[in-house]
Scaffold this active site. Structure first.
Site, PDB file in Angstrom:
ATOM      1  N   TYR A   1       0.815  -1.228   0.000  1.00  0.00           N
ATOM      2  CA  TYR A   1       0.000   0.000   0.000  1.00  0.00           C
ATOM      3  C   TYR A   1       0.845   1.274   0.000  1.00  0.00           C
ATOM      4  O   TYR A   1       0.304   2.374  -0.064  1.00  0.00           O
ATOM      5  CB  TYR A   1      -0.922   0.017   1.225  1.00  0.00           C
ATOM      6  CG  TYR A   1      -1.757  -1.231   1.282  1.00  0.00           C
ATOM      7  CD1 TYR A   1      -2.764  -1.433   0.348  1.00  0.00           C
ATOM      8  CD2 TYR A   1      -1.491  -2.238   2.203  1.00  0.00           C
ATOM      9  CE1 TYR A   1      -3.502  -2.600   0.349  1.00  0.00           C
ATOM     10  CE2 TYR A   1      -2.236  -3.404   2.210  1.00  0.00           C
ATOM     11  CZ  TYR A   1      -3.229  -3.574   1.281  1.00  0.00           C
ATOM     12  OH  TYR A   1      -3.956  -4.734   1.271  1.00  0.00           O
TER      13      TYR A   1
ATOM     14  N   ASP B   1       3.183   2.647  -2.111  1.00  0.00           N
ATOM     15  CA  ASP B   1       3.277   3.502  -3.303  1.00  0.00           C
ATOM     16  C   ASP B   1       2.016   4.363  -3.405  1.00  0.00           C
ATOM     17  O   ASP B   1       2.083   5.581  -3.570  1.00  0.00           O
ATOM     18  CB  ASP B   1       3.420   2.657  -4.574  1.00  0.00           C
ATOM     19  CG  ASP B   1       4.513   1.620  -4.439  1.00  0.00           C
ATOM     20  OD1 ASP B   1       5.678   2.001  -4.344  1.00  0.00           O
ATOM     21  OD2 ASP B   1       4.176   0.409  -4.400  1.00  0.00           O
TER      22      ASP B   1
ATOM     23  N   GLU C   1       7.209   2.550   4.342  1.00  0.00           N
ATOM     24  CA  GLU C   1       7.594   3.959   4.320  1.00  0.00           C
ATOM     25  C   GLU C   1       6.533   4.846   4.987  1.00  0.00           C
ATOM     26  O   GLU C   1       6.810   5.577   5.935  1.00  0.00           O
ATOM     27  CB  GLU C   1       7.810   4.397   2.866  1.00  0.00           C
ATOM     28  CG  GLU C   1       8.169   5.864   2.738  1.00  0.00           C
ATOM     29  CD  GLU C   1       8.769   6.232   1.386  1.00  0.00           C
ATOM     30  OE1 GLU C   1       9.474   5.401   0.782  1.00  0.00           O
ATOM     31  OE2 GLU C   1       8.541   7.372   0.947  1.00  0.00           O
TER      32      GLU C   1
HETATM   33  O1  TRH Z   1       2.221  -1.323   2.537  1.00  0.00           O
HETATM   34  P1  TRH Z   1       3.645  -1.062   2.747  1.00  0.00           P
HETATM   35  O2  TRH Z   1       4.470  -2.233   3.023  1.00  0.00           O
HETATM   36  O3  TRH Z   1       4.217  -0.317   1.487  1.00  0.00           O
HETATM   37  C1  TRH Z   1       5.522  -0.559   0.940  1.00  0.00           C
HETATM   38  C2  TRH Z   1       6.504   0.446   1.285  1.00  0.00           C
HETATM   39  O4  TRH Z   1       6.059   1.708   0.908  1.00  0.00           O
HETATM   40  C3  TRH Z   1       7.804   0.177   0.622  1.00  0.00           C
HETATM   41  O5  TRH Z   1       8.747   1.132   0.925  1.00  0.00           O
HETATM   42  C4  TRH Z   1       7.588   0.155  -0.847  1.00  0.00           C
HETATM   43  O6  TRH Z   1       8.792  -0.155  -1.473  1.00  0.00           O
HETATM   44  C5  TRH Z   1       6.559  -0.867  -1.119  1.00  0.00           C
HETATM   45  O7  TRH Z   1       5.358  -0.561  -0.431  1.00  0.00           O
HETATM   46  C6  TRH Z   1       6.268  -0.951  -2.584  1.00  0.00           C
HETATM   47  O8  TRH Z   1       3.817  -0.060   3.991  1.00  0.00           O
HETATM   48  P2  TRH Z   1       3.561   1.536   4.108  1.00  0.00           P
HETATM   49  O9  TRH Z   1       4.545   2.298   3.311  1.00  0.00           O
HETATM   50  O10 TRH Z   1       3.493   1.820   5.536  1.00  0.00           O
HETATM   51  O11 TRH Z   1       2.122   1.761   3.483  1.00  0.00           O
HETATM   52  C7  TRH Z   1       0.958   1.362   4.134  1.00  0.00           C
HETATM   53  C8  TRH Z   1      -0.120   2.412   3.966  1.00  0.00           C
HETATM   54  O12 TRH Z   1      -1.358   1.915   4.486  1.00  0.00           O
HETATM   55  C9  TRH Z   1       0.168   3.694   4.713  1.00  0.00           C
HETATM   56  O13 TRH Z   1      -0.302   4.794   3.939  1.00  0.00           O
HETATM   57  C10 TRH Z   1      -0.666   3.572   5.987  1.00  0.00           C
HETATM   58  C11 TRH Z   1      -1.866   2.853   5.452  1.00  0.00           C
HETATM   59  N1  TRH Z   1      -2.683   2.126   6.419  1.00  0.00           N
HETATM   60  C12 TRH Z   1      -3.997   2.519   6.616  1.00  0.00           C
HETATM   61  O14 TRH Z   1      -4.433   3.535   6.026  1.00  0.00           O
HETATM   62  N2  TRH Z   1      -4.785   1.803   7.453  1.00  0.00           N
HETATM   63  C13 TRH Z   1      -4.355   0.711   8.132  1.00  0.00           C
HETATM   64  O15 TRH Z   1      -5.141   0.101   8.890  1.00  0.00           O
HETATM   65  C14 TRH Z   1      -2.994   0.322   7.934  1.00  0.00           C
HETATM   66  C15 TRH Z   1      -2.442  -0.857   8.690  1.00  0.00           C
HETATM   67  C16 TRH Z   1      -2.191   1.031   7.061  1.00  0.00           C
END
Ligand code: TRH
Length: 365
Positions: free
Chosen positions: A17, A19, A261
């Site tokens: 999620y 990106d 991130e």
């Molecule tokens: O989902 P991710 O593992 O995304 C990853 C990273 O961005 C990584 O660096 C990148 O290379 C890869 O994607 C392609 O973790 P991240 O970055 O924390 O993104 C999760 C998103 O989801 C963030 O915007 C927070 C959101 N979120 C919610 O809105 N509600 C929720 O309940 C949770 C658990 C997360």
């Protein structure tokens, strides 16, 4: 923010999620600041997890103050700033149309977040297009004045400030989370490789913990709305929360496990202790990224606390040389809590990513 711009922001969803989350958050912040923005995303279905109100069947729709478009044959319509997120490749005819504009738009490649030193040397560097009269510039989010800063939307600080005990109680009640007196409230968002069985086992035999887990994080957690208690640990399943609600959950917890991130950035704005699992990379390159972050984050911590926190981060990120010491982590929380507030103030003194982008674009155009 210096000047209002028209912006095309391109996002290719690789996985998870982050990106979509980073791009949506940046788009919303820039729109709030008065920019006219189109977010072109190749996979709006993924963004729907964060913004359930969007309709992935529509090619174009308004969302949070900007226009969301499915990335399919994009046409260049005169945007003053074009942002390719995370190195995504723009179509040739779109680039040709950019090059035909006089002056051409500022063109930025928004990179991934890293605390590594080399970022400061690469931030803002130009990369001329091999054929067209266009120059792309590398732009790095980051933790210092020599980077682009972090996304910090207008109103975040005020909303965080206004979130007190009554708001926390209402949020937790609404999510069906019951925190017994003296128990720690922990949120958990991690990758499948995290040492969860070891963490849960340690939590079950220590201080009382309520660990809340959004849907889809691990099959070890119960489904949304259900709880599972083993010894001192209660696992409570949550739905995947809308981002602003997830923020408030982060503000409410004694400790947040975050990943990737964007959730890691939100955990830092939350002013609460957090443990960050970095996006796993080949050859354990994420351990270097993690260490670079810890070096910065731990600078103002007493050395022993910095060392113990670093040890826990390493264990959580799969360093075989580090053992997961949950009681030590719990003992660190009061120290890290005070530190998290200082760190947040330090980050808030930097320009935010949206403002830095607009400022930079105005200079290079
Ligand atoms: O989902 P991710 O593992 O995304 C990853 C990273 O961005 C990584 O660096 C990148 O290379 C890869 O994607 C392609 O973790 P991240 O970055 O924390 O993104 C999760 C998103 O989801 C963030 O915007 C927070 C959101 N979120 C919610 O809105 N509600 C929720 O309940 C949770 C658990 C997360």
């Amino acid at each position: 923010m210096r000047a209002l711009l028209s912006i095309d922001l391109f996002c290719e969803v690789i996985d998870n999620y982050g990106d979509a989350g980073v791009c949506w958050r940046l788009a919303r912040a820039l729109a709030q600041a008065g920019c006219t923005l189109t977010l072109w995303i190749d996979n709006p279905e993924r963004l729907r997890r964060l913004r359930p109100q969007l309709d992935p069947a529509r090619d174009a729709q308004p969302l949070d103050g900007f226009t969301l478009r499915r990335w399919r044959d994009p046409s260049y319509a005169g945007a003053e700033l074009v942002i390719s997120a995370f190195g995504c490749r723009l179509p040739d005819d779109y680039l040709a149309a950019m090059a035909a504009q006089s002056p051409p738009p500022a063109w930025i490649n928004l990179e991934y977040l890293s605390a590594e030193d080399w970022v400061e040397g690469s931030h803002g560097l130009p990369s001329p297009h091999p054929r067209l009269p266009l120059t792309q510039h590398f732009f790095f989010p980051g933790f210092t004045t020599k980077s682009g800063g972090l996304v910090r939307e207008a109103g975040l600080a005020a909303a965080r400030e206004a979130f007190g005990a009554p708001q926390r109680a209402a949020l937790l009640a609404g999510l069906g989370i019951d925190v017994p007196q003296g128990a720690l409230l922990v949120s958990l968002f991690c990758y499948p490789g995290a040492p969860l069985p070891a963490l849960f086992e340690a939590m079950a035999s220590g201080r009382r913990v309520v660990c809340v887990v959004p849907e889809g994080v691990t099959p070890l957690a119960p489904p949304p709305g259900q709880s599972l208690t083993q010894g001192a640990l209660t696992l409570h399943g949550l739905p995947f929360l809308e981002p602003d609600v997830y923020d408030r959950l982060l503000w409410s917890c004694d400790l947040n496990f975050v990943r990737g991130e964007d959730s890691a950035v939100r955990a830092q704005w939350a002013r609460r202790p957090f443990v960050w699992q970095l996006y796993p990379q080949q050859d354990a390159a994420h351990l270097d990224k993690m260490q670079a972050f810890l070096d910065r984050y731990g600078e103002a911590l007493v050395p022993q606390a910095a060392a113990e926190l670093g040890h826990f981060f390493r264990a959580w990120n799969g360093d075989p040389a580090a053992a997961l010491d949950w009681p030590a982590c719990v003992a660190l929380l009061p120290t890290v809590e005070a530190h998290a507030a200082r760190w947040q103030r330090q980050l808030a003194s930097l320009d935010d990513l949206g403002s830095s982008l607009v400022e930079f674009a105005s200079k290079i155009r």
